[in-house]
Design an enzyme around this catalytic site. Structure first.
Site, PDB file in Angstrom:
ATOM      1  N   LYS A   1       0.834  -1.213   0.000  1.00  0.00           N
ATOM      2  CA  LYS A   1       0.000   0.000   0.000  1.00  0.00           C
ATOM      3  C   LYS A   1       0.862   1.253   0.000  1.00  0.00           C
ATOM      4  CE  LYS A   1      -2.453   2.732   3.450  1.00  0.00           C
ATOM      5  NZ  LYS A   1      -1.353   3.381   4.160  1.00  0.00           N
ATOM      6  N   ASN A   2       1.845   1.319   0.878  1.00  0.00           N
ATOM      7  CA  ASN A   2       2.575   2.573   1.014  1.00  0.00           C
ATOM      8  C   ASN A   2       3.536   2.837  -0.147  1.00  0.00           C
ATOM      9  OD1 ASN A   2       1.109   3.255   3.239  1.00  0.00           O
ATOM     10  ND2 ASN A   2       2.669   2.638   4.730  1.00  0.00           N
TER      11      ASN A   2
ATOM     12  N   CYS B   1      -5.211   8.511   8.533  1.00  0.00           N
ATOM     13  CA  CYS B   1      -5.447   8.074   9.909  1.00  0.00           C
ATOM     14  C   CYS B   1      -5.070   9.157  10.909  1.00  0.00           C
ATOM     15  CB  CYS B   1      -4.615   6.822  10.192  1.00  0.00           C
ATOM     16  SG  CYS B   1      -5.088   5.401   9.217  1.00  0.00           S
TER      17      CYS B   1
ATOM     18  N   ARG C   1       0.365  15.252  12.516  1.00  0.00           N
ATOM     19  CA  ARG C   1       1.114  14.728  11.362  1.00  0.00           C
ATOM     20  C   ARG C   1       1.421  15.893  10.415  1.00  0.00           C
ATOM     21  NH1 ARG C   1      -1.674   9.345   9.080  1.00  0.00           N
ATOM     22  NH2 ARG C   1       0.407   8.989   8.246  1.00  0.00           N
TER      23      ARG C   1
ATOM     24  N   ASP D   1       3.715   0.833  12.090  1.00  0.00           N
ATOM     25  CA  ASP D   1       2.486   0.283  11.503  1.00  0.00           C
ATOM     26  C   ASP D   1       2.161  -1.127  12.009  1.00  0.00           C
ATOM     27  OD1 ASP D   1       2.305   2.620  10.101  1.00  0.00           O
ATOM     28  OD2 ASP D   1       3.165   1.801   8.259  1.00  0.00           O
TER      29      ASP D   1
ATOM     30  N   ARG E   1      -8.994   0.487   3.445  1.00  0.00           N
ATOM     31  CA  ARG E   1      -7.977   1.364   2.837  1.00  0.00           C
ATOM     32  C   ARG E   1      -6.652   0.638   2.668  1.00  0.00           C
ATOM     33  NH1 ARG E   1      -6.435   5.714   6.088  1.00  0.00           N
ATOM     34  NH2 ARG E   1      -4.860   5.752   4.487  1.00  0.00           N
TER      35      ARG E   1
HETATM   36  N1  EPU Z   1       6.852  14.451  10.421  1.00  0.00           N
HETATM   37  C1  EPU Z   1       7.070  15.776  10.665  1.00  0.00           C
HETATM   38  N2  EPU Z   1       7.094  16.644   9.608  1.00  0.00           N
HETATM   39  C2  EPU Z   1       6.913  16.235   8.338  1.00  0.00           C
HETATM   40  C3  EPU Z   1       6.703  14.872   8.071  1.00  0.00           C
HETATM   41  C4  EPU Z   1       6.668  13.998   9.151  1.00  0.00           C
HETATM   42  O1  EPU Z   1       7.234  16.186  11.821  1.00  0.00           O
HETATM   43  O2  EPU Z   1       6.952  17.071   7.423  1.00  0.00           O
HETATM   44  C5  EPU Z   1       6.830  13.487  11.531  1.00  0.00           C
HETATM   45  C6  EPU Z   1       5.496  12.756  11.639  1.00  0.00           C
HETATM   46  O3  EPU Z   1       4.561  13.507  12.384  1.00  0.00           O
HETATM   47  C7  EPU Z   1       5.902  11.461  12.311  1.00  0.00           C
HETATM   48  C8  EPU Z   1       7.297  11.192  11.730  1.00  0.00           C
HETATM   49  O4  EPU Z   1       7.760  12.456  11.251  1.00  0.00           O
HETATM   50  O5  EPU Z   1       6.011  11.640  13.701  1.00  0.00           O
HETATM   51  C9  EPU Z   1       7.357  10.189  10.602  1.00  0.00           C
HETATM   52  O6  EPU Z   1       6.414  10.553   9.612  1.00  0.00           O
HETATM   53  P1  EPU Z   1       6.560  10.145   8.072  1.00  0.00           P
HETATM   54  O7  EPU Z   1       6.569  11.395   7.262  1.00  0.00           O
HETATM   55  O8  EPU Z   1       7.667   9.191   7.914  1.00  0.00           O
HETATM   56  O9  EPU Z   1       5.178   9.430   7.856  1.00  0.00           O
HETATM   57  P2  EPU Z   1       4.302   9.475   6.569  1.00  0.00           P
HETATM   58  O10 EPU Z   1       5.156   9.523   5.358  1.00  0.00           O
HETATM   59  O11 EPU Z   1       3.230  10.480   6.693  1.00  0.00           O
HETATM   60  C10 EPU Z   1       4.296   6.902   6.166  1.00  0.00           C
HETATM   61  C11 EPU Z   1       3.247   5.841   6.059  1.00  0.00           C
HETATM   62  C12 EPU Z   1       2.650   5.569   7.414  1.00  0.00           C
HETATM   63  C13 EPU Z   1       3.766   5.153   8.373  1.00  0.00           C
HETATM   64  C14 EPU Z   1       4.855   6.226   8.403  1.00  0.00           C
HETATM   65  C15 EPU Z   1       6.049   5.849   9.249  1.00  0.00           C
HETATM   66  C16 EPU Z   1       2.394   6.305   3.859  1.00  0.00           C
HETATM   67  C17 EPU Z   1       1.283   6.808   3.025  1.00  0.00           C
HETATM   68  N3  EPU Z   1       2.207   6.315   5.169  1.00  0.00           N
HETATM   69  O12 EPU Z   1       3.608   8.059   6.646  1.00  0.00           O
HETATM   70  O13 EPU Z   1       1.769   4.480   7.225  1.00  0.00           O
HETATM   71  O14 EPU Z   1       3.223   4.998   9.658  1.00  0.00           O
HETATM   72  O15 EPU Z   1       5.321   6.489   7.057  1.00  0.00           O
HETATM   73  O16 EPU Z   1       6.639   4.696   8.788  1.00  0.00           O
HETATM   74  O17 EPU Z   1       3.417   5.865   3.353  1.00  0.00           O
HETATM   75  C18 EPU Z   1      -0.078   3.109   7.677  1.00  0.00           C
HETATM   76  O18 EPU Z   1       0.257   2.450   6.677  1.00  0.00           O
HETATM   77  O19 EPU Z   1      -0.949   2.722   8.497  1.00  0.00           O
HETATM   78  C19 EPU Z   1       0.585   4.385   7.924  1.00  0.00           C
HETATM   79  C20 EPU Z   1       0.094   5.298   8.747  1.00  0.00           C
END
Ligand code: EPU
Length: 428
Positions: free
Chosen positions: A22-23, A116, A121, A304, A396
Site C-alpha cells: 500500500k505505502n 489516519c 502529522r 504500523d 484502505r
Molecule cells: N513528520 C514531521 N514533519 C513532516 C513529516 C513527518 O514532523 O513534514 C513526523 C510525523 O509527524 C511522524 C514522523 O515524522 O512523527 C514520521 O512521519 P513520516 O513522514 O515518515 O510518515 P508518513 O510519510 O506520513 C508513512 C506511512 C505511514 C507510516 C509512516 C512511518 C504512507 C502513506 N504512510 O507516513 O503508514 O506509519 O510512514 O513509517 O506511506 C499506515 O500504513 O498505516 C501508515 C500510517
C-alpha cells in the site's frame, strides 16, 4: 455500511499470499504523472486508496485502466488542475500529488491531506524541501498552493526522518535543474521502490535506501512497466495473527529482509519462524513470552505493526512495554482491547500490557487502519464473537482480508449494519 464479525478461537493453518505494498502504491500512482507516455504498474493491492488515487489522476485528465491488479496510466493529456478537497482528504498520501505535479507542471493546488488520526502529522519537511527547490508555497483555506518559475536542485537536510517528505522531494527533484541532495533521508523499502520506478522512467537517482539520496534532474521522463514490492506491513499483520492462532501459516510473496525486526521479536517471544527467499513460515505456539518493543524508523520495528503486535502481547505471560517513538497518539485501539478483557495501561508514549489475558469477544470500533488490524487480531484470539465497525479504515489497506483469513480457517464475515447501528456508530 458493513461491520466485520469474527467467531474467535479457530486455528489458522495454510498459505496466505501477500498483495503489493500500500505505502508504495500510493506513491507510485502519483509518480506516473511525471511521465510523458503510458506507465504500467503491476501487482497493485485491491484497496480503496488505489481506487481513490486512480480517480484523482482521471480528474486531472489521465487515462487510467485497471485490470487484474495492473494499472496503466496514460498521462499525456494531464493538466495541472486544482484538487482543493473532496477525494484528496480521504487519504494521507494525496500529498504525493504535490511533488509529482510540481515535477511535471511546476505548479499545483492540493487540499491538505487526510488519513489516519495518529496525533499531529505535519508536512513541514515536505514544504521545506519544495521551498529549497525554488517553490513558492502558501496555505490558503485548507489548500496548499505551490508554484515555481523553475525547479532548481538543492541540498536539503530533513530535520525529521520522514518517508513522505523523502519521496515527495524525490518526485519534484527528478525534473529540477541540477543536483539535489537529500540528507537524513528515510530508508524504508517503499522509497527504494519509488526510486526504481523513477529510474526506469529515466530519472537519475543514487542512494535510495541510504540516508543520503542524490538526484540529477532530467528534462524528460518516459513511460515504463514496474512491478511493485510486496506489502511488508500486510505480511507482518498475518505473521502476528499466525503467532497468536496459527498452527503453521506460510506467508507467501514477501521479502523476509523487510521484516527482520518483527521476526527477531517473534522469536524472542518463543514463536517458531522460518524464512526462505520469498516466504515466511510462522508456527504459533503456547506459551508466549512477554517482550518490549520500541517503534523506530526502518529497519527498526515499524510503527504500523505496533497496534496488531500489542494485541498479540495480551496473550504473552508477563509484562510487555510497547513504546511508539514515531506517533504520540497511536493508542486508540487500547480502549477497545480493554473492552475485550485485555489488561493494558497507557503512560505517555508507552502501553504496558499484563498477560496472559483470555480475550473475550466484544463490539469494538476501528479508529484507524492498523487499529482495525489490531482488533481483527484480537477477535481471532478471543472467546466468542467480536464485531468490528469502522471497516472503511481496514478497506484502505488490507486487500481481501475476509477471503485471506477464511482461507486460513478463520471464521470471519462481513454483515450489513442496521440503521440503528449506523446511528450509534456515527455518534460514538
Ligand atoms: N513528520 C514531521 N514533519 C513532516 C513529516 C513527518 O514532523 O513534514 C513526523 C510525523 O509527524 C511522524 C514522523 O515524522 O512523527 C514520521 O512521519 P513520516 O513522514 O515518515 O510518515 P508518513 O510519510 O506520513 C508513512 C506511512 C505511514 C507510516 C509512516 C512511518 C504512507 C502513506 N504512510 O507516513 O503508514 O506509519 O510512514 O513509517 O506511506 C499506515 O500504513 O498505516 C501508515 C500510517
Amino acid at each position: 455500511m458493513e461491520k466485520l464479525k469474527i467467531q474467535g478461537g479457530y486455528t489458522l493453518d495454510g498459505t496466505v499470499r501477500i498483495s503489493g505494498a500500500k505505502n508504495s502504491a500510493v506513491a507510485l500512482i502519483p509518480a506516473t504523472i511525471l511521465a510523458e507516455s503510458p506507465v504500467t504498474i503491476e501487482g497493485l493491492p485491491d484497496i480503496s486508496d488505489v481506487q481513490i488515487l486512480s480517480d484523482l489522476l482521471e480528474e486531472i485528465g489521465g487515462k487510467v485502466t485497471y485490470e487484474n491488479n495492473e494499472l496503466t496510466v496514460n498521462p499525456t493529456e494531464m493538466v495541472s488542475m486544482p484538487l482543493p478537497n473532496g477525494k484528496v482528504k480521504k487519504l494521507r498520501a494525496s500529498y504525493y500529488l504535490m511533488g509529482a505535479m510540481l515535477g511535471r507542471f511546476k505548479k499545483a493546488v492540493i487540499g491538505l491531506p487526510g488519513g489516519c488520526h495518529l496525533g499531529p502529522r505535519p508536512i513541514d519537511q515536505h514544504i521545506k524541501g519544495f521551498e529549497a527547490l525554488g517553490v513558492q508555497v502558501t496555505n490558503e483555506q485548507g489548500a496548499i498552493y505551490l508554484r515555481a518559475e523553475e525547479l532548481k536542485g538543492a541540498r536539503i537536510y530533513l530535520d525529521v526522518v520522514s518517508v513522505g517528505a523523502t519521496i515527495n522531494i524525490m518526485l519534484a527533484a527528478v525534473r529540477a535543474k541540477g543536483r539535489t541532495i537529500i540528507e537524513n533521508a528515510a530508508k524504508e523499502p517503499e522509497i527504494i521502490d519509488v526510486a526504481t520506478l523513477l529510474t526506469n522512467m529515466g530519472a537519475r537517482i543514487k542512494g535510495a535506501g541510504t540516508d543520503v539520496i542524490r538526484i540529477d534532474g532530467v528534462e524528460q521522463l518516459r513511460g515504463c512497466r514496474h512491478s511493485i514490492i510486496p506489502d511488508r506491513i500486510e505480511a507482518g499483520t498475518y505473521m502476528i495473527m499466525a503467532a497468536g492462532m496459527g498452527k503453521e501459516v506460510l506467508v507467501d510473496n514477501v521479502i523476509p529482509q523487510h521484516l527482520e525486526s518483527l521476526i527477531a521479536k517473534m522469536r524472542e517471544m518463543g514463536v517458531r519462524v522460518e524464512t526462505n527467499p520469498e516466504q515466511v513460515l510462522v508456527a504459533g505456539r503456547q506459551p508466549l513470552k512477554a517482550v518490549d518493543i520500541k517503534t523506530l524508523v526502518y529497519p527498526g520495528f515499524p510503527t504500523d505493526l505496533q497496534q496488531p503486535f500489542t494485541s498479540l502481547l495480551t496473550k504473552a505471560a508477563g509484562t510487555s512495554v510497547v513504546t511508539d517513538t514515531i506517533y504520540s497518539a497511536r493508542f486508540k485501539h487500547i480502549d477497545e482491547l480493554r473492552r475485550m478483557n485485555a489488561v493494558i495501561k497507557v503512560e505517555g508514549r508507552s502501553a504496558i500490557i499484563n498477560g496472559p489475558a483470555q480475550l473475550q469477544g466484544a463490539k469494538v470500533k476501528a479508529s484507524d487502519l492498523r487499529a482495525g488490524a489490531a482488533l481483527v487480531t484480537a477477535g481471532l484470539m478471543a472467546r466468542g464473537i467480536t464485531e468490528v465497525t469502522g471497516l472503511e479504515h481496514i478497506d484502505r489497506g488490507y486487500s481481501h482480508l475476509v477471503d485471506k483469513l477464511s482461507g486460513l480457517g478463520a471464521v470471519i464475515w462481513r454483515e450489513r449494519m442496521t440503521e440503528q447501528e449506523i446511528e450509534q456508530f456515527q455518534n460514538s
